[in-house]
Design an enzyme around this catalytic site. Structure first.
Site, PDB file in Angstrom:
ATOM      1  N   SER A 216      -2.515 -15.909 -10.823  1.00  0.00           N
ATOM      2  CA  SER A 216      -1.946 -16.095  -9.497  1.00  0.00           C
ATOM      3  C   SER A 216      -1.963 -17.582  -9.112  1.00  0.00           C
ATOM      4  O   SER A 216      -1.457 -18.411  -9.856  1.00  0.00           O
ATOM      5  CB  SER A 216      -2.693 -15.216  -8.485  1.00  0.00           C
ATOM      6  OG  SER A 216      -1.945 -15.039  -7.308  1.00  0.00           O
TER       7      SER A 216
ATOM      8  N   ASP B 105       1.656  -9.835 -10.095  1.00  0.00           N
ATOM      9  CA  ASP B 105       0.470 -10.691 -10.043  1.00  0.00           C
ATOM     10  C   ASP B 105      -0.616 -10.249 -11.025  1.00  0.00           C
ATOM     11  O   ASP B 105      -1.037  -9.096 -11.038  1.00  0.00           O
ATOM     12  CB  ASP B 105      -0.072 -10.656  -8.613  1.00  0.00           C
ATOM     13  CG  ASP B 105      -1.097 -11.725  -8.323  1.00  0.00           C
ATOM     14  OD1 ASP B 105      -2.057 -11.857  -9.095  1.00  0.00           O
ATOM     15  OD2 ASP B 105      -0.941 -12.437  -7.313  1.00  0.00           O
TER      16      ASP B 105
END
Length: 295
Positions: A38, A151
């Site tokens: 991320s 993610d």
């Protein structure tokens, strides 16, 4: 002393990674490789591409945080867009690929079709970033090699396993931005692009839609904390650094410099553990018996 870094996800909290790297370098540690998830993936790729910490901080500071999550024609079904992020990535990464990196680097994502973690270490850097930051439901998935990627923090919030893959023989320093499991949750507000006047922004924040967003984001936060906690227990990095960023939400507008300083402070606290973990005797002990140090 050579080390490898595992930079965790955490949205705006991730600016603390800059301070962590800055202080590690000041103390004489050489980052041989870096893995990220991320926001940690953004920092990892920029650093591996040859940008130093000051340059990365300037890139983030000069980016309009008010329009980071604006929508454009590239955004599919999602609550928010990544128009501002794409603009920044096009500017600093362009057509660069993993082949252009100065040090080994990989980022994580999750294929929601096959429910598997995907380690990205080939292809366009900007596409890898868009995959690793694609928070489910909030941002559009990234299609790559027939994967539908979201993610990486869904399965691996702090990619220690990936850092170990990159440099199996080096001490792993993991930077976790997740709050402890028992920390009270804060409420979340929808980021509204700065082009909207305040009355309209206030109206958006009062809608049931905004309340649903708050509940969803708190649930994401709880899940991320738990997954990070258990993955760190299993993956056992040599040192865990935890910047005090609990007061920052994933999508907050922040003063980059101030958040980076929190990373420097966390390294200061962790220096005794770092020195112990990277000593020759402890590396031999770890090879024989395993072990981990946490700050």
């Amino acid at each position: 002393m050579n080390i490898t870094l595992a930079l965790g996800g955490g949205g705006a909290k991730g600016n603390a990674h800059l301070g962590v790297i800055r202080r590690l370098e000041k103390e004489g540690y050489k980052i041989h490789s870096v893995a990220g998830t991320s926001f940690g993936g953004i920092v990892a790729i920029l650093y591996a591409a040859g940008y130093d910490v000051d340059q990365i901080e300037e890139i983030f500071t000069s980016t309009d945080q008010g329009n980071l999550y604006a929508r454009d024609s590239h955004d599919g079904p999602s609550l928010l867009g990544l128009a501002g992020v794409r603009k920044m990535l096009d500017s600093v990464l362009g057509e660069k690929t993993f082949h252009d990196l100065k040090i080994p680097c990989a980022v994580t994502a999750v294929d929601v079709k096959c429910a598997t973690e995907v380690v990205i270490s080939k292809g366009l850097l900007r596409e890898a970033v868009l995959a690793t930051i694609a928070l489910p439901g909030i941002f559009s998935p990234m299609w790559m090699n027939n994967w539908e990627l979201v993610d990486g923090g869904v399965l691996n919030p702090v990619p220690v396993s990936v850092a170990r893959m990159l440099s199996p023989d080096l001490p792993i320093v993991a930077v976790s931005l997740n709050d402890p499991l028992d920390t009270p949750l804060r409420t979340y507000a929808i980021p509204v692009p700065s082009i909207f006047p305040k009355p309209i922004a206030d109206r958006i924040h009062s809608l049931h839609y905004a309340q649903a967003f708050d509940i969803f984001m708190r649930a994401v936060d709880i899940n991320s904390r738990a997954v990070a906690h258990y993955r760190l227990e299993v993956d056992a990095p040599d040192v865990i650094i935890r910047p005090k960023v609990q007061h920052i939400d994933l999508l907050d507008k922040v003063v980059i410099e101030n958040v980076a300083k929190l990373g420097e402070e966390a390294v200061e606290k962790a220096l005794p553990q770092l020195k112990k973990a990277t000593s020759w005797s402890n590396r031999m002990k770890k090879t024989l018996f395993g072990g981990r140090h946490e700050s």
